[in-house]
Design a protein around this motif. Structure first.
Motif, PDB file in Angstrom:
ATOM      1  N   ILE A 290     -22.760  20.112  13.779  1.00 46.78           N
ATOM      2  CA  ILE A 290     -23.210  20.219  12.164  1.00 46.78           C
ATOM      3  C   ILE A 290     -21.913  19.752  11.466  1.00 46.78           C
ATOM      4  O   ILE A 290     -22.000  19.234  10.167  1.00 46.78           O
ATOM      5  N   ASN A 291     -20.886  19.972  11.923  1.00 43.91           N
ATOM      6  CA  ASN A 291     -19.427  19.652  11.174  1.00 43.91           C
ATOM      7  C   ASN A 291     -18.905  18.369  11.443  1.00 43.91           C
ATOM      8  O   ASN A 291     -18.090  17.785  10.854  1.00 43.91           O
ATOM      9  N   ALA A 292     -19.343  17.624  12.337  1.00 44.88           N
ATOM     10  CA  ALA A 292     -18.796  16.287  12.965  1.00 44.88           C
ATOM     11  C   ALA A 292     -19.244  15.452  11.572  1.00 44.88           C
ATOM     12  O   ALA A 292     -20.233  15.512  10.912  1.00 44.88           O
ATOM     13  N   LYS A 293     -18.262  14.461  11.368  1.00 47.77           N
ATOM     14  CA  LYS A 293     -18.046  13.589   9.983  1.00 47.77           C
ATOM     15  C   LYS A 293     -18.551  12.126  10.427  1.00 47.77           C
ATOM     16  O   LYS A 293     -19.054  11.277   9.372  1.00 47.77           O
ATOM     17  N   ASN A 294     -18.582  11.879  11.561  1.00 46.06           N
ATOM     18  CA  ASN A 294     -18.693  10.335  11.858  1.00 46.06           C
ATOM     19  C   ASN A 294     -19.510  10.429  13.240  1.00 46.06           C
ATOM     20  O   ASN A 294     -19.480  11.219  13.913  1.00 46.06           O
ATOM     21  N   ILE A 295     -20.162   9.088  13.748  1.00 47.63           N
ATOM     22  CA  ILE A 295     -20.789   9.055  14.827  1.00 47.63           C
ATOM     23  C   ILE A 295     -19.737   9.120  15.989  1.00 47.63           C
ATOM     24  O   ILE A 295     -20.192   9.628  17.038  1.00 47.63           O
ATOM     25  N   ASN A 296     -18.658   8.619  15.907  1.00 50.02           N
ATOM     26  CA  ASN A 296     -17.546   8.756  17.223  1.00 50.02           C
ATOM     27  C   ASN A 296     -17.488  10.148  17.429  1.00 50.02           C
ATOM     28  O   ASN A 296     -17.281  10.540  18.587  1.00 50.02           O
ATOM     29  N   ASP A 297     -17.190  11.118  16.346  1.00 46.47           N
ATOM     30  CA  ASP A 297     -17.014  12.612  16.937  1.00 46.47           C
ATOM     31  C   ASP A 297     -18.375  13.154  17.493  1.00 46.47           C
ATOM     32  O   ASP A 297     -18.149  13.899  18.353  1.00 46.47           O
ATOM     33  N   ILE A 298     -19.399  12.680  17.120  1.00 42.39           N
ATOM     34  CA  ILE A 298     -20.816  13.079  17.532  1.00 42.39           C
ATOM     35  C   ILE A 298     -20.667  12.478  19.052  1.00 42.39           C
ATOM     36  O   ILE A 298     -21.148  13.242  20.095  1.00 42.39           O
ATOM     37  N   ASN A 299     -20.402  11.319  19.344  1.00 39.92           N
ATOM     38  CA  ASN A 299     -20.633  10.671  20.519  1.00 39.92           C
ATOM     39  C   ASN A 299     -19.665  11.509  21.682  1.00 39.92           C
ATOM     40  O   ASN A 299     -19.949  11.562  22.889  1.00 39.92           O
ATOM     41  N   GLN A 300     -18.470  11.621  21.101  1.00 45.43           N
ATOM     42  CA  GLN A 300     -17.316  12.280  21.873  1.00 45.43           C
ATOM     43  C   GLN A 300     -18.116  13.647  22.540  1.00 45.43           C
ATOM     44  O   GLN A 300     -17.750  13.963  23.772  1.00 45.43           O
ATOM     45  N   ILE A 301     -18.760  14.208  21.926  1.00 41.69           N
ATOM     46  CA  ILE A 301     -19.363  15.724  22.454  1.00 41.69           C
ATOM     47  C   ILE A 301     -20.380  15.379  23.553  1.00 41.69           C
ATOM     48  O   ILE A 301     -20.289  16.021  24.643  1.00 41.69           O
ATOM     49  N   PHE A 302     -21.005  14.391  23.717  1.00 37.19           N
ATOM     50  CA  PHE A 302     -21.923  14.080  24.663  1.00 37.19           C
ATOM     51  C   PHE A 302     -21.414  12.920  25.771  1.00 37.19           C
ATOM     52  O   PHE A 302     -21.919  12.755  26.907  1.00 37.19           O
ATOM     53  N   SER A 303     -20.070  12.696  25.758  1.00 32.29           N
ATOM     54  CA  SER A 303     -19.538  11.698  26.529  1.00 32.29           C
ATOM     55  C   SER A 303     -19.391  12.350  27.828  1.00 32.29           C
ATOM     56  O   SER A 303     -19.460  11.394  28.873  1.00 32.29           O
ATOM     57  N   THR A 304     -19.035  13.428  28.104  1.00 29.05           N
ATOM     58  CA  THR A 304     -18.690  14.035  29.414  1.00 29.05           C
ATOM     59  C   THR A 304     -19.894  14.502  30.194  1.00 29.05           C
ATOM     60  O   THR A 304     -19.725  15.218  31.018  1.00 29.05           O
ATOM     61  N   VAL A 305     -21.199  14.711  29.345  1.00 24.55           N
ATOM     62  CA  VAL A 305     -22.438  15.395  29.778  1.00 24.55           C
ATOM     63  C   VAL A 305     -22.896  14.559  31.083  1.00 24.55           C
ATOM     64  O   VAL A 305     -22.860  13.498  31.113  1.00 24.55           O
ATOM     65  N   LEU A 362     -27.483   9.064   5.601  1.00 23.66           N
ATOM     66  CA  LEU A 362     -27.722   7.645   5.818  1.00 23.66           C
ATOM     67  C   LEU A 362     -26.741   6.645   6.435  1.00 23.66           C
ATOM     68  O   LEU A 362     -27.129   5.846   7.099  1.00 23.66           O
ATOM     69  N   THR A 363     -25.492   7.122   6.068  1.00 21.18           N
ATOM     70  CA  THR A 363     -24.413   6.129   6.754  1.00 21.18           C
ATOM     71  C   THR A 363     -24.542   6.496   8.111  1.00 21.18           C
ATOM     72  O   THR A 363     -24.384   5.765   9.012  1.00 21.18           O
ATOM     73  N   LEU A 364     -24.759   7.880   8.437  1.00 25.21           N
ATOM     74  CA  LEU A 364     -24.787   8.140   9.957  1.00 25.21           C
ATOM     75  C   LEU A 364     -25.639   7.142  10.704  1.00 25.21           C
ATOM     76  O   LEU A 364     -25.491   6.537  11.795  1.00 25.21           O
ATOM     77  N   TYR A 365     -27.074   7.130  10.199  1.00 30.84           N
ATOM     78  CA  TYR A 365     -28.077   6.222  10.725  1.00 30.84           C
ATOM     79  C   TYR A 365     -27.593   4.988  10.677  1.00 30.84           C
ATOM     80  O   TYR A 365     -28.136   4.188  11.813  1.00 30.84           O
ATOM     81  N   GLN A 366     -26.970   4.252   9.714  1.00 33.66           N
ATOM     82  CA  GLN A 366     -26.412   3.109   9.528  1.00 33.66           C
ATOM     83  C   GLN A 366     -25.520   2.707  10.755  1.00 33.66           C
ATOM     84  O   GLN A 366     -25.599   1.381  11.280  1.00 33.66           O
ATOM     85  N   ASN A 367     -25.014   3.600  11.382  1.00 35.68           N
ATOM     86  CA  ASN A 367     -23.945   3.511  12.405  1.00 35.68           C
ATOM     87  C   ASN A 367     -24.423   3.406  13.845  1.00 35.68           C
ATOM     88  O   ASN A 367     -23.803   3.665  14.799  1.00 35.68           O
ATOM     89  N   ILE A 368     -25.877   3.582  13.707  1.00 33.80           N
ATOM     90  CA  ILE A 368     -26.609   3.802  14.993  1.00 33.80           C
ATOM     91  C   ILE A 368     -27.363   2.361  15.140  1.00 33.80           C
ATOM     92  O   ILE A 368     -27.977   2.037  14.366  1.00 33.80           O
TER      93      ILE A 368
END
Length: 420
Positions: A290-305, A362-368
């Motif tokens: 919820i607090n992640a501000k960009n796609i890279n931060d969110i992707n990092q959460i899933f990177s080790t799964v 909208l910006t987050l969707y633009q970066n996917i």
């Protein structure tokens, strides 16, 4: 008559009358015709009927002839356990299992106008993608077309999420678990995985999240995969599941995820193990997302799964695979999870407190990356070239809400064409 046409007529309710009577002469009221299922299992899911004064909810199966039930080998298949009505064009034999369970059979032959059959057969073969395809010009897309469509879609999704929040005492973490389960199930198992998540008291899931073995045992056990252990690991999972059932007084509830039409990396065994890994590794998962501000931060959460070690050389229980290696999450899969679960919940959580959240989402969707599916391929054939997920989500929303329903007078593209 063929089964595809019969399903089409049932889905769009094209009958001479609706005063249905089953083959025994009893009144049969269809309260909900169900949702058309294009995967394995019954033809229509989540239907509802009224017969002999009783309202019954469940799945509906259609066949050209009653005997097709036997020919298609549905008897004994757990996916067909919750059938509430058998709909046929011609009733050619009595089926004892339906008689014993008081499941009504409806013969549709006399409810269908024969003069319409050839017309609807031609409609089924219609190749036109959207009503305005022959005059469509990608330059006719209005200004902010994609942004407006995506925000409409997010608002619709937000209403669904808010309704769920009312049922779960505003527990956003429980709703996140359900949304993630839905996304991890992909198209084939999405609803089943969501039912699985809804069947688990989230406080129990949260208590055991530090123990990945117990997390997997809980998920696998509810799928009824641990009844007959095939090796030492499945024996451990079975023992842990039996322990959890007693400790938390878990209800006797099971689902049956589907394997058909799935590539092995998308098997429900792998996806549920990965879901367990995601929660095991992230004790504050909701806050992080919820607090992640960009796609890279969110992707990092899933990177080790990744799926647990047991699955390094397997895709199903007890079966060694020649394809070996860690079952991590691909970039494409993570982006689908963000699109379908994380970002809609993030939008809902912040929309009443942060006036900037629409632009941020909208910006987050633009970066996917843009999605890949048959509908998007059709848009591309019309020379529409989506650059990101914002635009593909917009095109999917527009097609399903306007083009499929032929709502041309409510469509911003259609109105522009008419006025030009």
């Amino acid at each position: 008559m063929n089964e595809k046409l019969l399903q089409y007529l049932w889905n769009f309710k094209i009958f001479k009358s609706f005063d249905f009577k089953d083959v025994d002469g009893n009144d049969l009221e269809i309260l909900d015709f169900g949702r058309w299922n294009f995967d394995s299992g019954p033809d229509f899911l989540f239907g509802k009927i009224k017969t002999n004064g009783l309202v019954i909810a469940g799945n509906i199966e259609l066949h050209v002839k009653s005997s097709d039930w036997i020919f298609h080998k549905h008897s004994g298949n757990p996916e067909f356990e919750n059938i509430i009505a058998h709909i046929v064009f011609v009733h050619d034999i009595e089926l004892e299992e339906f008689t014993n369970k008081n499941i009504p059979t409806l013969e549709l032959k006399n409810y269908i106008d024969e003069n319409l059959l050839s017309k609807y057969e031609s409609l089924l073969q219609e190749t036109q993608f959207i009503p305005c395809e022959k005059i469509f010009n990608p330059n006719d897309l209005p200004f902010n077309f994609h942004e407006e469509n995506l925000l409409k879609k997010l608002d619709e999704k937000s209403i669904e999420i808010e309704d769920s929040l009312k049922l779960y005492q505003n527990n956003y973490e429980a709703i996140l678990f359900q949304q993630l389960a839905y996304a991890f199930g992909l198209k084939v198992n999405a609803l089943l995985f969501k039912q699985l998540a809804e069947s688990i008291d989230y406080t129990i899931f949260n208590k055991i999240r530090q123990n990945q073995t117990q997390l997997e045992a809980l998920l696998f056990g509810i799928c009824n995969w641990l009844e007959k252990p095939t090796d030492e690991e499945t024996k451990i999972w079975k023992r842990e599941f039996e322990f959890l059932k007693v400790k938390y007084q878990l209800p006797e509830f099971y689902i049956h995820p589907k394997f058909s039409k799935l590539r092995p990396p998308n098997f429900p065994t792998i996806r549920l193990s990965q879901l367990a890994s995601l929660y095991h590794q992230n004790q504050n998962l909701f806050s992080k997302l919820i607090n992640a501000k960009n796609i890279n931060d969110i992707n990092q959460i899933f990177s080790t799964v990744k799926a647990s070690e047991y699955w390094d050389n397997r895709f199903n229980f007890g079966k060694i695979s020649t394809v070996q290696g860690e079952k991590t999450l691909t970039k494409e899969f993570v982006e689908l999870v963000l699109i379908n679960a994380v970002l809609p919940l993030k939008y809902t959580y912040h929309k009443n407190t942060d006036e900037n959240i629409p632009d941020e989402i909208l910006t987050l969707y633009q970066n996917i990356s843009p999605e890949k599916n048959t509908i998007i391929d059709q848009w591309k054939s019309l020379k529409v070239k989506p650059k990101n997920a914002l635009e593909t989500q917009s095109l999917l929303f527009h097609y399903r809400n306007f083009c499929q329903k032929k709502e041309c007078l409510r469509c911003s593209i259609g109105i522009r064409m008419i006025n030009s």
